[in-house]
Design a protein around this motif. Structure first.
Motif, PDB file in Angstrom:
ATOM      1  N   GLN A 151      43.208 -37.605 103.345  1.00  0.00           N
ATOM      2  CA  GLN A 151      43.737 -38.347 102.200  1.00  0.00           C
ATOM      3  C   GLN A 151      44.432 -37.419 101.216  1.00  0.00           C
ATOM      4  O   GLN A 151      45.482 -37.756 100.652  1.00  0.00           O
ATOM      5  N   ARG A 152      43.840 -36.229 100.983  1.00  0.00           N
ATOM      6  CA  ARG A 152      44.484 -35.269 100.086  1.00  0.00           C
ATOM      7  C   ARG A 152      45.824 -34.802 100.649  1.00  0.00           C
ATOM      8  O   ARG A 152      46.798 -34.630  99.912  1.00  0.00           O
ATOM      9  N   MET A 153      45.852 -34.606 101.979  1.00  0.00           N
ATOM     10  CA  MET A 153      47.107 -34.199 102.595  1.00  0.00           C
ATOM     11  C   MET A 153      48.170 -35.297 102.455  1.00  0.00           C
ATOM     12  O   MET A 153      49.333 -35.039 102.128  1.00  0.00           O
ATOM     13  N   LEU A 154      47.754 -36.566 102.656  1.00  0.00           N
ATOM     14  CA  LEU A 154      48.693 -37.675 102.481  1.00  0.00           C
ATOM     15  C   LEU A 154      49.168 -37.793 101.039  1.00  0.00           C
ATOM     16  O   LEU A 154      50.336 -38.079 100.772  1.00  0.00           O
ATOM     17  N   ALA A 155      48.216 -37.557 100.091  1.00  0.00           N
ATOM     18  CA  ALA A 155      48.608 -37.616  98.678  1.00  0.00           C
ATOM     19  C   ALA A 155      49.595 -36.508  98.334  1.00  0.00           C
ATOM     20  O   ALA A 155      50.553 -36.719  97.581  1.00  0.00           O
ATOM     21  N   ARG A 156      49.353 -35.299  98.915  1.00  0.00           N
ATOM     22  CA  ARG A 156      50.293 -34.197  98.678  1.00  0.00           C
ATOM     23  C   ARG A 156      51.675 -34.533  99.251  1.00  0.00           C
ATOM     24  O   ARG A 156      52.705 -34.281  98.614  1.00  0.00           O
ATOM     25  N   GLU A 157      51.669 -35.109 100.447  1.00  0.00           N
ATOM     26  CA  GLU A 157      52.958 -35.486 101.031  1.00  0.00           C
ATOM     27  C   GLU A 157      53.664 -36.546 100.202  1.00  0.00           C
ATOM     28  O   GLU A 157      54.887 -36.502 100.006  1.00  0.00           O
ATOM     29  N   GLU A 158      52.876 -37.517  99.676  1.00  0.00           N
ATOM     30  CA  GLU A 158      53.485 -38.562  98.840  1.00  0.00           C
ATOM     31  C   GLU A 158      54.036 -37.981  97.544  1.00  0.00           C
ATOM     32  O   GLU A 158      55.134 -38.344  97.110  1.00  0.00           O
ATOM     33  N   ARG A 159      53.253 -37.070  96.927  1.00  0.00           N
ATOM     34  CA  ARG A 159      53.747 -36.435  95.698  1.00  0.00           C
ATOM     35  C   ARG A 159      55.012 -35.626  95.979  1.00  0.00           C
ATOM     36  O   ARG A 159      55.955 -35.641  95.184  1.00  0.00           O
ATOM     37  N   ARG A 193      57.141 -36.160  98.374  1.00  0.00           N
ATOM     38  CA  ARG A 193      58.237 -37.096  98.635  1.00  0.00           C
ATOM     39  C   ARG A 193      58.776 -37.678  97.328  1.00  0.00           C
ATOM     40  O   ARG A 193      59.998 -37.778  97.116  1.00  0.00           O
ATOM     41  N   ARG A 194      57.856 -38.054  96.414  1.00  0.00           N
ATOM     42  CA  ARG A 194      58.302 -38.597  95.125  1.00  0.00           C
ATOM     43  C   ARG A 194      59.061 -37.554  94.317  1.00  0.00           C
ATOM     44  O   ARG A 194      60.059 -37.863  93.667  1.00  0.00           O
ATOM     45  N   ARG A 195      58.559 -36.311  94.348  1.00  0.00           N
ATOM     46  CA  ARG A 195      59.232 -35.259  93.603  1.00  0.00           C
ATOM     47  C   ARG A 195      60.638 -35.022  94.142  1.00  0.00           C
ATOM     48  O   ARG A 195      61.600 -34.855  93.378  1.00  0.00           O
ATOM     49  N   MET A 196      60.747 -35.016  95.473  1.00  0.00           N
ATOM     50  CA  MET A 196      62.071 -34.840  96.057  1.00  0.00           C
ATOM     51  C   MET A 196      62.994 -36.004  95.707  1.00  0.00           C
ATOM     52  O   MET A 196      64.189 -35.822  95.438  1.00  0.00           O
ATOM     53  N   GLU A 197      62.411 -37.222  95.674  1.00  0.00           N
ATOM     54  CA  GLU A 197      63.216 -38.390  95.310  1.00  0.00           C
ATOM     55  C   GLU A 197      63.664 -38.306  93.849  1.00  0.00           C
ATOM     56  O   GLU A 197      64.807 -38.621  93.508  1.00  0.00           O
ATOM     57  N   GLU A 198      62.732 -37.885  92.963  1.00  0.00           N
ATOM     58  CA  GLU A 198      63.098 -37.742  91.549  1.00  0.00           C
ATOM     59  C   GLU A 198      64.158 -36.669  91.355  1.00  0.00           C
ATOM     60  O   GLU A 198      65.090 -36.833  90.554  1.00  0.00           O
ATOM     61  N   GLU A 199      63.997 -35.547  92.072  1.00  0.00           N
ATOM     62  CA  GLU A 199      65.006 -34.495  91.951  1.00  0.00           C
ATOM     63  C   GLU A 199      66.363 -34.964  92.486  1.00  0.00           C
ATOM     64  O   GLU A 199      67.407 -34.575  91.964  1.00  0.00           O
ATOM     65  N   ARG A 200      66.321 -35.812  93.512  1.00  0.00           N
ATOM     66  CA  ARG A 200      67.585 -36.321  94.046  1.00  0.00           C
ATOM     67  C   ARG A 200      68.249 -37.297  93.087  1.00  0.00           C
ATOM     68  O   ARG A 200      69.472 -37.316  92.950  1.00  0.00           O
ATOM     69  N   MET A 201      67.415 -38.109  92.404  1.00  0.00           N
ATOM     70  CA  MET A 201      67.955 -39.112  91.492  1.00  0.00           C
ATOM     71  C   MET A 201      68.233 -38.557  90.104  1.00  0.00           C
ATOM     72  O   MET A 201      68.901 -39.198  89.297  1.00  0.00           O
ATOM     73  N   ARG A 202      67.687 -37.367  89.775  1.00  0.00           N
ATOM     74  CA  ARG A 202      67.884 -36.816  88.438  1.00  0.00           C
ATOM     75  C   ARG A 202      69.335 -36.385  88.260  1.00  0.00           C
ATOM     76  O   ARG A 202      69.913 -35.763  89.152  1.00  0.00           O
ATOM     77  N   PRO A 203      69.929 -36.716  87.113  1.00  0.00           N
ATOM     78  CA  PRO A 203      71.328 -36.295  86.906  1.00  0.00           C
ATOM     79  C   PRO A 203      71.438 -34.784  86.784  1.00  0.00           C
ATOM     80  O   PRO A 203      70.490 -34.108  86.351  1.00  0.00           O
ATOM     81  N   PRO A 204      72.540 -34.222  87.170  1.00  0.00           N
ATOM     82  CA  PRO A 204      72.672 -32.756  87.106  1.00  0.00           C
ATOM     83  C   PRO A 204      72.657 -32.269  85.668  1.00  0.00           C
ATOM     84  O   PRO A 204      73.112 -32.954  84.741  1.00  0.00           O
ATOM     85  N   SER A 205      72.080 -31.102  85.471  1.00  0.00           N
ATOM     86  CA  SER A 205      71.995 -30.533  84.131  1.00  0.00           C
ATOM     87  C   SER A 205      73.387 -30.118  83.652  1.00  0.00           C
ATOM     88  O   SER A 205      74.242 -29.737  84.453  1.00  0.00           O
ATOM     89  N   PRO A 206      73.602 -30.206  82.340  1.00  0.00           N
ATOM     90  CA  PRO A 206      74.938 -29.845  81.831  1.00  0.00           C
ATOM     91  C   PRO A 206      75.200 -28.352  82.003  1.00  0.00           C
ATOM     92  O   PRO A 206      74.276 -27.538  82.068  1.00  0.00           O
TER      93      PRO A 206
END
Length: 582
Positions: free
Chosen positions: A189-197, A199-212
């Motif tokens: 479960q911890r491994m799945l939670a790490r993978e989910e986190r 995945r979410r972090r990668m998704e947030e970084e992908r959706m985050r607008p580029p820094s000025p």
């Protein structure tokens, strides 16, 4: 096939007739020397598992269909199925990540080898912990193997062909709670939670607008580039951000102050452009509103025409010629059209009502603001005109003196032929005439402004008189109403006294002062009270507050405290005592 599955001989015969290798439930061959070419049914080719439509694995059993358990033959023992009419054996709640089962009801003579022989059909066994009291715990490699082991719960086991009580038993298989299973499940479960986190972090970084982009450091070259960008409307926002960052970094000094001032001046030149853009957008919005209103009014006119058609069709002259179905449809259409027309009419009336409210609010704000600003603006204009008049007068006197001096020098020197002198005299005379005309214009404007100021003062006095008369009439009406209500309810014991609070502002002041003095039971000086009120409104004066408190003798009381040089007047709140007296 209607042969009993519990008879291995009949089962093997049936499979032999079909040309299939006879296998048991566990997959072991029933006839080891079987030859698939020797089928008993002639003319039929032997059936192989590779033929389309057939296979060794049986089709999945529907969940509603009852499962018929069969006899299981092992090398050292035989398992007999339980009675199908009995209810299924009870099991405990399945622990998370369960891979271990409890097996009870083992024969007394059962060994670990027999347990492995029975349960290795369910899957790979990792460990067996056998007890001396005819039970054991078996840990499998995967979770789904536990479900296969639970299938054997309720089976009767017999070692060999012995009927001795020590060689028989009834198996009871249930879920077991093991720390190893729980630990592995938590790790998973911890491994799945790490993978989910992740995945979410990668998704947030992908959706985050580029820094000025980073702001460059200040230099003369970069300053000139930014100054050029500030003049361009398309690059203005980027250049302003760079200018702001430089100023906040502290790049302004004596050497670069002029450059920064020119850039700030360039930024200020865009104010008029932005105001014009806002005005154009507001104009476009007003035009769009007007178009919408016109279109809506056109739609309403068409709805009115349609409703008029329905009403004219409902008259008896034409109504009698329609059938019942046609009349029903016309009445339904008429109701729908009237409802839609009323909805659009309410919407149009709401738009007009909002426009009237906006106009009234604007007029009220303009009247209040113009009354205050006109007086100050006219006074300031009058002062400016006075100063300009005085300066022009002094300049005129100076020009006159210069002309007289030039005339005296010309008379003394007797040089009338000098063209330079004549040109200077002509220029001075023209300048003098221009100054005189300008002075006359300024005087006329000054007189007009004074007349307007007098007229506005007269209007203001008239409005103040009207307001005072209205306040007096209102107070008289309220006093009469109070007197009439008291005479109707109670006998006239006391005379009505005029209201000491003359306006809503004074009522608010009384409430605030009462709350303040209630918090200070030992009283407070008038300066302390006024300093508290000035935080709320700077226009409150000490004399107005003191006169208001003197008028309310039953609410506020003034006392002298201290001795000698520390003698001080303090106001106290006595509203609760005054309520009993009044």
């Amino acid at each position: 096939m209607t042969l009993p599955v519990s008879d291995p001989t009949a089962w093997a015969t049936a499979m032999n007739n079909l040309g299939m290798a006879p296998l048991g439930i566990a997959g072991q061959p029933i006839l080891p020397d079987f030859d698939p070419a020797l089928g008993m049914m002639t003319g039929i080719p032997p059936i192989t598992p590779m033929m389309p439509g057939l296979g060794i694995v049986p089709p999945p059993i529907p969940p509603d269909m009852p499962v018929v358990k069969e006899i299981i033959h092992c090398k050292s023992c035989t398992l007999f199925p339980p009675n199908p009419n009995l209810p299924p054996p009870a099991t405990r709640e399945r622990p998370p990540g369960c891979k271990t089962v409890f097996v009870g009801g083992l024969p007394e003579n059962g060994t670990e080898q027999i347990i492995v022989e029975v349960f290795e059909q369910c899957g790979e066994i990792i460990a067996i912990r056998k007890s001396k009291k005819n039970f054991c715990h078996i840990r499998f490699a995967e979770e789904y193997m536990v479900d296969k082991a639970l299938y054997l719960s309720g089976y009767r086991i017999r070692l060999g062909s012995s009927t001795d009580k020590k060689d028989t038993g009834r198996l009871h298989v249930d879920f077991a709670q093991a720390r190893d299973d729980l630990y592995e499940w938590e790790c998973k479960q911890r491994m799945l939670a790490r993978e989910e986190r992740h995945r979410r972090r990668m998704e947030e970084e992908r959706m985050r607008p580029p820094s000025p982009p980073a702001v460059v450091h200040y230099s003369d070259h970069e300053c000139s580039i930014v100054a050029e960008k500030l003049k361009d409307d398309s690059k203005f926002s980027e250049a302003v951000q760079t200018l702001l960052t430089w100023i906040e970094r502290g790049e302004v000094n004596r050497r670069s102050a002029n450059h920064f001032y020119s850039m700030i001046q360039s930024a200020n030149s865009h104010v008029r452009r932005l105001v014009n853009e806002k005005a154009t957008h507001e104009k476009e919005m007003e035009e769009a509103k007007e178009k919408f209103k016109q279109a809506l009014s056109g739609i309403l006119i068409q709805f009115e025409q349609i409703v008029a058609v329905y009403h004219s069709a409902s008259k008896q002259k034409a109504w009698d010629h329609f059938t019942k179905a046609q009349r029903k449809n016309i009445s339904v259409w008429c109701k729908q059209a009237e409802e839609i027309r009323n909805i659009h009419n309410d919407e149009l009336m709401g738009i007009r009502r909002e426009e009237e409210m906006e106009m009234s609010d604007d007029e009220m704000e303009e009247t209040t603001e113009t009354k205050e600003t006109e007086d100050s603006a006219l006074a300031s204009q009058a002062e400016a005109l006075k100063e300009e008049n005085d300066s022009l007068r002094w300049q005129l006197d100076a020009y006159r003196n210069e002309v007289e001096l030039l005339k005296q020098e010309q008379g003394k020197a007797l040089r009338e032929d000098d063209p330079n002198k004549e040109q200077q005299l002509q220029l001075l005379q023209q300048a003098l005439q221009g100054m005189q005309q300008h002075l006359l214009k300024v005087q006329e404007e000054y007189k007009k402004k004074e007349a307007e100021l007098d007229r506005i003062k007269d209007d203001k006095l008239q409005v103040e008189k009207l307001l005072e008369n209205l306040h007096e009439k209102q107070e008289n009406c309220t006093s009469r109403l109070c007197a009439a209500s008291q005479e109707s309810d109670h006998p006239p014991e006391k005379t009505v006294i005029g209201n000491p609070v003359k306006s809503e502002r004074e009522a608010l002041l009384v409430g605030i002062i009462s709350t303040f003095l209630h918090v200070h039971p030992f009283g407070a000086s008038i300066e302390y009270i006024c300093s508290y009120l000035n935080r709320l409104d700077n226009k409150i004066s000490t004399s107005d507050v003191e006169s208001l408190m003197n008028r309310l003798q039953h609410t506020f009381r003034q006392e002298m405290t201290g001795v000698g040089a520390s003698l001080e007047k303090r106001w106290k709140f006595c509203g609760f005592e005054g309520l009993k007296l009044t």
